[in-house]
Design a protein around this motif. Sequence first.
Motif, PDB file in Angstrom:
ATOM      1  N   HIS A  28     -21.006   9.509  21.065  1.00 57.98           N
ATOM      2  CA  HIS A  28     -22.284  10.113  20.678  1.00 57.98           C
ATOM      3  C   HIS A  28     -23.138   9.159  19.860  1.00 57.98           C
ATOM      4  N   TYR A  29     -22.580   8.682  18.743  1.00 56.21           N
ATOM      5  CA  TYR A  29     -23.381   7.923  17.781  1.00 56.21           C
ATOM      6  C   TYR A  29     -23.655   6.493  18.222  1.00 56.21           C
ATOM      7  N   THR A  30     -22.729   5.914  18.958  1.00 53.84           N
ATOM      8  CA  THR A  30     -22.824   4.478  19.207  1.00 53.84           C
ATOM      9  C   THR A  30     -23.277   4.154  20.622  1.00 53.84           C
ATOM     10  N   VAL A  31     -22.595   4.667  21.612  1.00 52.31           N
ATOM     11  CA  VAL A  31     -22.953   4.308  22.980  1.00 52.31           C
ATOM     12  C   VAL A  31     -24.230   5.032  23.404  1.00 52.31           C
ATOM     13  N   ARG A  32     -24.270   6.342  23.280  1.00 51.00           N
ATOM     14  CA  ARG A  32     -25.443   7.092  23.754  1.00 51.00           C
ATOM     15  C   ARG A  32     -26.648   6.904  22.848  1.00 51.00           C
ATOM     16  N   GLN A  33     -26.442   7.000  21.554  1.00 49.47           N
ATOM     17  CA  GLN A  33     -27.561   6.983  20.622  1.00 49.47           C
ATOM     18  C   GLN A  33     -28.269   5.633  20.567  1.00 49.47           C
ATOM     19  N   THR A  34     -27.516   4.537  20.714  1.00 50.09           N
ATOM     20  CA  THR A  34     -28.126   3.206  20.654  1.00 50.09           C
ATOM     21  C   THR A  34     -28.362   2.616  22.039  1.00 50.09           C
ATOM     22  N   ASN A  35     -28.100   3.413  23.084  1.00 46.97           N
ATOM     23  CA  ASN A  35     -28.156   2.888  24.447  1.00 46.97           C
ATOM     24  C   ASN A  35     -27.233   1.684  24.569  1.00 46.97           C
ATOM     25  N   GLY A  36     -26.044   1.829  23.975  1.00 46.56           N
ATOM     26  CA  GLY A  36     -25.099   0.737  23.904  1.00 46.56           C
ATOM     27  C   GLY A  36     -24.207   0.639  25.126  1.00 46.56           C
ATOM     28  N   VAL A  37     -23.258  -0.291  25.044  1.00 42.57           N
ATOM     29  CA  VAL A  37     -22.361  -0.560  26.168  1.00 42.57           C
ATOM     30  C   VAL A  37     -20.942  -0.764  25.638  1.00 42.57           C
ATOM     31  N   THR A  38     -20.009  -0.825  26.555  1.00 37.86           N
ATOM     32  CA  THR A  38     -18.634  -1.211  26.235  1.00 37.86           C
ATOM     33  C   THR A  38     -18.231  -2.372  27.120  1.00 37.86           C
ATOM     34  N   ALA A  39     -17.184  -3.060  26.709  1.00 36.53           N
ATOM     35  CA  ALA A  39     -16.622  -4.133  27.529  1.00 36.53           C
ATOM     36  C   ALA A  39     -15.140  -4.250  27.209  1.00 36.53           C
ATOM     37  N   SER A  40     -14.406  -4.872  28.118  1.00 35.78           N
ATOM     38  CA  SER A  40     -12.980  -5.088  27.944  1.00 35.78           C
ATOM     39  C   SER A  40     -12.687  -6.566  28.131  1.00 35.78           C
ATOM     40  N   VAL A  41     -11.868  -7.135  27.247  1.00 36.05           N
ATOM     41  CA  VAL A  41     -11.543  -8.563  27.315  1.00 36.05           C
ATOM     42  C   VAL A  41     -10.032  -8.747  27.288  1.00 36.05           C
ATOM     43  N   THR A  42      -9.585  -9.838  27.878  1.00 35.63           N
ATOM     44  CA  THR A  42      -8.156 -10.129  27.928  1.00 35.63           C
ATOM     45  C   THR A  42      -7.686 -10.721  26.604  1.00 35.63           C
ATOM     46  N   ASP A  43      -6.382 -10.699  26.395  1.00 34.49           N
ATOM     47  CA  ASP A  43      -5.831 -11.334  25.200  1.00 34.49           C
ATOM     48  C   ASP A  43      -6.131 -12.827  25.180  1.00 34.49           C
ATOM     49  N   GLU A  44      -6.129 -13.463  26.352  1.00 34.06           N
ATOM     50  CA  GLU A  44      -6.463 -14.895  26.412  1.00 34.06           C
ATOM     51  C   GLU A  44      -7.893 -15.142  25.945  1.00 34.06           C
TER      52      GLU A  44
END
Length: 421
Positions: A314-330
Amino acid sequence: MDCSRQYKLEAVRNPFLCECKGLLEVIHDFRSLDSERLKREFDRRLSERMTNYSSGVWRYKELILPELPDAYITTKFEGNTGMYDSDRVAKYAGIRKLMLKAQSENPSGSFKDNGMTVAVSHGRSAGYTRFTCTSTGNTSSSLAMYAAIAGCSSYVFLPNRNISMNKVLQTLAYGAHLLSFNGTYDDGIRFSETNSEILGLYVCNSINPFRIEGQKSIIFEIAHQLRWKLPDWIIVPGGALSHATALGKGLQDLLDLGFIDRLPKVAVIQAEGANPFHRMVAQGESKLTPELQPFTRASAMNIGNPPSWKKALHYTVRQTNGVTASVTDEEIMNAKAVIDQSGIGCEPASAASVAGLKKLVEEGVVDREATAVCLLTGNMLKDTDAIREYHLDSMSEGIFANKIIPVSLDFESLQGYVPNL
């Protein structure tokens, strides 16, 4: 967050679950606040020494927990952490301007101090002397430190695998009672939700809404340091998602008060082995499916069922029109090496922010001409095994590995290693 039921502050009880079993959140009434007066007061408090207001959290008390009597404030003058320009890290991430907010400079070595000072202070005001958390490391060391300062006791439920021993030793040194169990972080959280009140233990995990209020101070301090002009992007690692929640909530507070005139976008970065929130957002789902056996070398992010996911959505992704990402341990460990060698340093989970920014720039989500702040959540000495494995282990394939060079202490031998000798 689920049913919109309201409680008065004095009626809120540990472990901070609504009758519907959803998480509670603190909603402030800011209508009587004068933003311009507050800005001047926040500036004045920068000159405070050895008072509650010299804390980088309690400096913003009016926006965090104004009702709390000062006598209960338990502080180690947390916050006040550096924000650094780094051309080297910016070049690595592929962006024009990048600043690193080093929450690793907090007293216990992580961003958890910003929230823990408020949680323990509120707990004391409610009459508690015994505090608890489930933790893979940073939360426990922060709680143990604040409980010790307050003359109280702390009880830590510790998963018996995929943890950093540096953080465990720090927690032990502060005097906490460490209770190791066979299970995951999520198992410990469920136990706390069910049994903490019966045991007389005040819960200090991120289900505690007062911890979220304290962690908002991180974005307040970033905005204050930048004279209330925020960058285009803020990048944050995502484990339990309390950090992401607090940033988004704090940003909305600043916008509502007129401290800022726009919301930057927020990117929440998870590790590939523990990324249920990213998967949910990427697949357009409305409900999170837990990762039953999470694993990432970034132990602070080794959480398969983040309790604050609804708030973060609610507060971060939707409210700021934000995004997520996934990264490897490397990708995380390579980014960590660059951050370390820039002279700033961080633990693996922190480096996920820079690794995630690099990926988002390469994918065209973040413009190369944009400005960004990456949050570094923990000190590089929180996980020295990670440093040894990356740089010294014979099996390591780290592209920035810095090996120890055996030499003889004579001039001719050293000529090949020391320029202009």
